[in-house]
Design a protein around this motif. Structure first.
Motif, PDB file in Angstrom:
ATOM      1  N   LEU A  45      -4.012  -2.174   3.186  1.00  0.00           N
ATOM      2  CA  LEU A  45      -4.254  -3.464   2.547  1.00  0.00           C
ATOM      3  C   LEU A  45      -5.222  -4.238   3.425  1.00  0.00           C
ATOM      4  N   GLY A  92      -1.113   6.668   2.681  1.00  0.00           N
ATOM      5  CA  GLY A  92      -2.539   6.947   2.751  1.00  0.00           C
ATOM      6  C   GLY A  92      -3.418   5.784   2.377  1.00  0.00           C
ATOM      7  N   GLU A  93      -2.844   4.598   2.202  1.00  0.00           N
ATOM      8  CA  GLU A  93      -3.614   3.419   1.821  1.00  0.00           C
ATOM      9  C   GLU A  93      -3.466   2.318   2.858  1.00  0.00           C
ATOM     10  N   SER A  99      -0.977  -1.221   7.046  1.00  0.00           N
ATOM     11  CA  SER A  99      -1.475   0.150   7.038  1.00  0.00           C
ATOM     12  C   SER A  99      -0.326   1.141   6.933  1.00  0.00           C
ATOM     13  N   THR A 100      -0.605   2.270   6.287  1.00  0.00           N
ATOM     14  CA  THR A 100       0.388   3.343   6.191  1.00  0.00           C
ATOM     15  C   THR A 100      -0.067   4.586   6.949  1.00  0.00           C
ATOM     16  N   HIS A 106     -15.735  -0.997   3.570  1.00  0.00           N
ATOM     17  CA  HIS A 106     -15.181  -0.275   2.423  1.00  0.00           C
ATOM     18  C   HIS A 106     -15.847  -0.753   1.141  1.00  0.00           C
ATOM     19  N   ILE A 158      -6.519  -3.091  -1.893  1.00  0.00           N
ATOM     20  CA  ILE A 158      -5.841  -1.893  -1.412  1.00  0.00           C
ATOM     21  C   ILE A 158      -6.839  -0.740  -1.510  1.00  0.00           C
ATOM     22  N   VAL A 159      -7.054  -0.071  -0.381  1.00  0.00           N
ATOM     23  CA  VAL A 159      -8.098   0.934  -0.290  1.00  0.00           C
ATOM     24  C   VAL A 159      -7.525   2.202   0.342  1.00  0.00           C
ATOM     25  N   ARG A 160      -7.996   3.348  -0.114  1.00  0.00           N
ATOM     26  CA  ARG A 160      -7.602   4.604   0.524  1.00  0.00           C
ATOM     27  C   ARG A 160      -8.107   4.631   1.964  1.00  0.00           C
ATOM     28  N   ALA A 161      -7.271   5.085   2.851  1.00  0.00           N
ATOM     29  CA  ALA A 161      -7.652   5.119   4.267  1.00  0.00           C
ATOM     30  C   ALA A 161      -8.848   6.027   4.515  1.00  0.00           C
ATOM     31  N   PRO A 221       0.821  -1.204   0.000  1.00  0.00           N
ATOM     32  CA  PRO A 221       0.000   0.000   0.000  1.00  0.00           C
ATOM     33  C   PRO A 221       0.862   1.264   0.000  1.00  0.00           C
TER      34      PRO A 221
END
Length: 334
Positions: free
Chosen positions: A38, A35-36, A81-82, A94, A103-106, A32
């Motif tokens: 997994l 800001g993303e 997580s980032t 989500h 992979i999704v934007r936080a 990720p």
């Protein structure tokens, strides 16, 4: 590196979708970016609106792209997580469904607590279908205590909640339609005053008998003959909330409108379409009231759960033909 199994749109269906319209693709996922997150999906949602997104026709939602993943609602566990606000082990709601990893934007996820409610509930009674039922009934249909209400597809994820919310809010009479004796009995078990089997006899005749004093509110999930029956049974100043018209989703040619539309004039009927995305401001009220009823046991919900992502296309086809009772979910992790 994680390899995700995804369901892609392989071809746009003409009429009823077929299994060959779906393809399974293994896709390597990078780490990720900033800001993303997994996510490993545990459960994903199947919803009737997805049929419209399989078409290239212009609609309120962007069509699925050919050869790309068919995304939708899901709940999963963060495995990487980032961002500081989300950690590995957190569960999130989500839009990266129809795959086992995403992979999704936080900023596009909502944290959920599996200790408060089962994960599937966040896709059903406490999720989009629940808010649709709540806002559609109270805001769009302007339901009032003492109303008689008719709900089509009442054994589905939205309809079953509409009927129960109306009962808890003081409806005079709650009538639902469903297909088959088992679903009819299910509605009666949920507290509906009358349940109509549309497969057994013309729905107009059944509704006239079940609502001798007329109908004040119709919550439409079906369209077609159900809408025509509701208009005939509607009282003066009745209200119709149109959530969906599943009877038309697979039509390949334009279908005729109800033959009795002129009654809308004489009865001064209000008929309004709805999209749940217009009602996000109601979420806090919805969670407080419906969540309380779920905790107390006054409102019940049902799920039809299919195991395994590879069974998702077949489950979706079953959903479109009425094979579910309550919310249709695909469980990806035991």
């Amino acid at each position: 590196m994680v390899t995700a199994l995804e369901v892609h749109l392989a071809g746009r269906p003409k009429g009823v979708p077929r299994l060959e319209n779906f393809a399974f693709v293994e896709t390597p996922l990078p780490a990720p970016a900033a800001g993303e997150v997994l996510v490993r999906n545990h459960v994903m949602s199947l919803d009737p609106y997805m049929r419209g997104r399989m078409s290239a026709a212009k609609s309120y939602a962007e069509p699925y792209a050919l050869g790309e993943v068919m995304h939708g609602g899901a709940v999963g566990e963060i495995i990487e997580s980032t961002v500081d606000s989300l950690a590995a082990g957190d569960f999130v709601l989500h839009g990266g469904g129809w795959r086992d990893h995403a992979i999704v934007r936080a900023d596009a996820v909502a944290k959920v607590d599996p200790a408060v409610a089962p994960l599937g509930a966040y896709l059903g009674v406490l999720g989009m279908p629940g808010l649709t039922a709540y806002a559609g009934l109270l805001d769009v249909a302007e339901f009032r205590s003492g109303d008689t209400i008719f709900v089509s597809a009442a054994a589905g994820a939205v309809g079953s909640l509409v009927g129960q919310i109306a009962r808890l809010r003081g409806a005079k009479r709650v009538i639902g339609s469903a297909g088959g004796p088992d679903k009819v009995q299910h509605l009666l078990d949920l507290g509906f005053d009358a349940a109509l089997d549309y497969k057994a006899a013309p729905i107009g005749e059944q509704l006239a008998a079940a609502a001798p004093d007329g109908v004040d509110v119709y919550f439409d999930n079906v369209g077609g003959d159900h809408l025509e029956a509701a208009i005939s049974a509607m009282n003066v100043h009745g209200r119709i909330a149109v959530c969906g018209m599943i009877s038309l989703y697979n039509a390949t040619e334009p279908t005729p409108a109800p033959r009795n539309l002129m009654q809308i004039v004489g009865k001064r009927i209000t008929m309004r379409g709805m999209l749940v995305s217009d009602h996000s401001a109601r979420r806090a009220d919805f969670i407080r009231e419906v969540g309380g009823w779920v905790r107390s046991g006054e409102l019940r919900y049902t799920e039809t759960v299919v195991d395994g992502l590879r069974n998702a296309p077949e489950a979706f086809l079953s959903l479109l033909s009425g094979g579910n009772t309550g919310k249709m979910l695909v469980r990806l992790v035991d």
